[in-house]
Design a protein around this motif. Structure first.
Motif, mmCIF file in Angstrom:
data_model
loop_
_atom_site.group_PDB
_atom_site.id
_atom_site.type_symbol
_atom_site.label_atom_id
_atom_site.label_comp_id
_atom_site.label_asym_id
_atom_site.label_seq_id
_atom_site.Cartn_x
_atom_site.Cartn_y
_atom_site.Cartn_z
ATOM 1 N N ILE A 4 41.788 -4.021 -49.210
ATOM 2 C CA ILE A 4 40.505 -3.839 -48.520
ATOM 3 C C ILE A 4 40.526 -2.570 -47.685
ATOM 4 O O ILE A 4 41.492 -2.287 -46.978
ATOM 5 C CB ILE A 4 40.207 -5.045 -47.603
ATOM 6 N N VAL A 5 39.447 -1.817 -47.782
ATOM 7 C CA VAL A 5 39.210 -0.672 -46.901
ATOM 8 C C VAL A 5 37.988 -1.010 -46.048
ATOM 9 O O VAL A 5 37.010 -1.579 -46.541
ATOM 10 C CB VAL A 5 38.958 0.619 -47.716
ATOM 11 N N PRO A 59 41.195 0.586 -53.397
ATOM 12 C CA PRO A 59 40.773 -0.706 -52.837
ATOM 13 C C PRO A 59 40.059 -1.574 -53.864
ATOM 14 O O PRO A 59 39.390 -1.064 -54.775
ATOM 15 C CB PRO A 59 39.802 -0.288 -51.722
ATOM 16 N N ASP A 60 40.214 -2.880 -53.740
ATOM 17 C CA ASP A 60 39.427 -3.808 -54.557
ATOM 18 C C ASP A 60 38.019 -3.924 -54.006
ATOM 19 O O ASP A 60 37.074 -4.179 -54.756
ATOM 20 C CB ASP A 60 40.097 -5.183 -54.564
ATOM 21 N N SER A 84 33.514 -0.219 -55.443
ATOM 22 C CA SER A 84 32.929 -1.518 -55.113
ATOM 23 C C SER A 84 32.927 -1.720 -53.598
ATOM 24 O O SER A 84 33.950 -1.512 -52.931
ATOM 25 C CB SER A 84 33.727 -2.636 -55.787
ATOM 26 N N TYR A 85 31.772 -2.121 -53.053
ATOM 27 C CA TYR A 85 31.696 -2.323 -51.606
ATOM 28 C C TYR A 85 30.801 -3.500 -51.260
ATOM 29 O O TYR A 85 29.959 -3.940 -52.058
ATOM 30 C CB TYR A 85 31.211 -1.061 -50.901
ATOM 31 N N VAL A 86 31.007 -4.010 -50.052
ATOM 32 C CA VAL A 86 30.169 -5.060 -49.473
ATOM 33 C C VAL A 86 29.457 -4.451 -48.281
ATOM 34 O O VAL A 86 30.104 -3.916 -47.371
ATOM 35 C CB VAL A 86 31.014 -6.270 -49.020
ATOM 36 N N LEU A 87 28.137 -4.530 -48.268
ATOM 37 C CA LEU A 87 27.342 -3.919 -47.211
ATOM 38 C C LEU A 87 26.616 -5.001 -46.413
ATOM 39 O O LEU A 87 25.889 -5.817 -46.987
ATOM 40 C CB LEU A 87 26.327 -2.945 -47.807
ATOM 41 N N THR A 107 35.966 -12.017 -50.611
ATOM 42 C CA THR A 107 37.421 -11.911 -50.481
ATOM 43 C C THR A 107 38.157 -13.238 -50.677
ATOM 44 O O THR A 107 39.363 -13.312 -50.455
ATOM 45 C CB THR A 107 37.780 -11.354 -49.084
ATOM 46 N N GLY A 108 37.435 -14.268 -51.076
ATOM 47 C CA GLY A 108 38.079 -15.552 -51.312
ATOM 48 C C GLY A 108 38.537 -16.256 -50.054
ATOM 49 O O GLY A 108 39.535 -17.000 -50.083
#
Length: 270
Positions: A4-5, A59-60, A84-87, A107-108
Motif C-alpha cells: 500500500i502507498v 503498490p497493489d 490502482s487507487y482508492v479515493l 484491503t481485506g
C-alpha cells in the motif's frame, strides 16, 4: 502481502487503524503517524507526488483523498499510468467511518473496520449524552489566519464541537470549509478561539498575532484569554484520530463532565 502507498496523512492514519501499517511501502511527506511511517520512502508533498517513485514501489493499491484540495492532480496522473487507487471524500464523521469500510473492503480488513466503527459509534453515543448536560460554549475554529478559513456546518468539527459540549459559531454555513473575514468573526464574538492551522507545526502557531486584528482585543474570548492552540493532526485530518481530538477537546472545555483521556489514542488504547 498487500503493498500500500498512501498519498495523504488521513489515508495513512486510516490504514493504521485497520492494522495495515506494516503493509505501507511509501507515504507522502506530511504523513507522520504512526511513528513507523517516518522510516518509509518519502514520495513528496501530497500535491507534488513523485509518480515514478510510486510505480517503482509496485503498490497493489494507492490511497488518496479529496480532503486534500487538488488531489485530482495525482488521480489524473495515476489514471494515465494505470495505477490502482482508492479515493475517498470525507467531510463529516459519517464519511470518516464510511472510509474505513471503503479502505477495509479494498484491503481485506472489513472485520477490523467494523470493530473500529463500533468503537467510534459507542463513543459518539456516550459523548452526545454527556454533552447534553453542558452549557454550550461558542467556538471559533481557525484553520488558516489570512484570509481566515474555518469549518462550516458540513465539517466534522461542527459535530465534534457539539459532542464536546460546544457550538461551532459557523455551523450555520452549509459548506465544509468557509472563507470568512476577521470582521465577521469579531461580530460573531465567540466564547473561545481554537487555533489549528493546517500544515503549521504546533509550536509555530502564534496566538499573539490575534491582538493585532482590528477590533479583536475587545472580543469576549480575547478578554477572557480563552485561546487554545490545538494539535492540527487531531482536528484537521479526517481519520479516526479525530475521536482522540474529541476526547481531548471535551475534557478541556468541561473537565467536570467528560473523562480525562488516559492514553495517546482513545480507539487503539482505550
Amino acid at each position: 502481502m498487500t503493498r500500500i502507498v498512501s498519498l495523504c496523512p488521513s489515508s495513512t492514519e486510516t490504514a493504521a487503524y485497520l492494522g495495515l501499517t506494516s503493509n505501507l511501502v511509501g507515504v507522502d511527506s506530511y504523513s507522520d503517524w504512526p511513528a513507523e511511517v517516518n522510516d518509509l520512502p518519502d514520495l513528496g508533498p501530497d500535491l507534488s507526488i513523485d509518480m515514478d517513485a510510486v510505480m517503482e514501489l509496485k503498490p497493489d493499491v494507492v490511497l488518496a483523498s479529496h480532503s486534500v484540495p487538488g488531489m485530482e492532480k495525482n488521480t489524473q496522473e495515476m489514471d494515465k499510468r494505470g495505477i490502482s487507487y482508492v479515493l475517498t471524500s470525507p467531510n463529516t464523521l459519517s464519511d470518516v467511518l464510511e472510509d474505513l469500510m471503503i479502505i477495509g473492503e479494498a484491503t481485506g480488513t472489513m472485520e477490523k473496520a467494523e470493530e473500529i466503527i463500533y468503537a467510534c459509534r459507542q463513543m459518539m453515543d456516550t459523548y452526545h449524552e454527556l454533552a447534553s448536560r453542558c452549557e454550550p460554549s461558542r467556538l471559533y475554529w481557525e484553520w488558516w489566519p489570512k484570509p481566515p478559513f474555518t469549518p462550516g456546518g458540513g465539517n466534522w468539527l461542527t459535530e465534534i464541537s457539539a459532542m464536546a459540549g460546544a457550538e461551532n459559531i459557523f455551523s450555520d454555513k452549509e459548506e465544509a470549509s468557509v472563507k470568512t473575514t476577521w470582521e465577521e468573526i469579531r461580530e460573531r464574538d465567540p466564547d473561545r478561539i481554537c487555533l489549528a492551522w493546517v500544515g503549521v507545526p504546533f509550536d509555530k502557531v502564534k496566538p499573539e498575532l490575534l491582538k493585532k486584528r482590528e477590533g479583536w482585543p475587545s472580543m469576549k474570548a480575547m478578554e477572557n484569554g480563552s485561546i487554545d492552540v490545538l494539535p492540527e493532526p487531531l482536528y484537521c485530518r479526517p481519520s479516526p484520530r479525530l475521536f482522540t481530538g474529541l476526547a481531548e477537546l471535551a475534557y478541556l472545555l468541561h473537565p467536570d463532565t467528560f473523562p480525562k483521556p488516559l492514553s495517546s489514542d482513545v480507539l487503539l488504547h482505550p
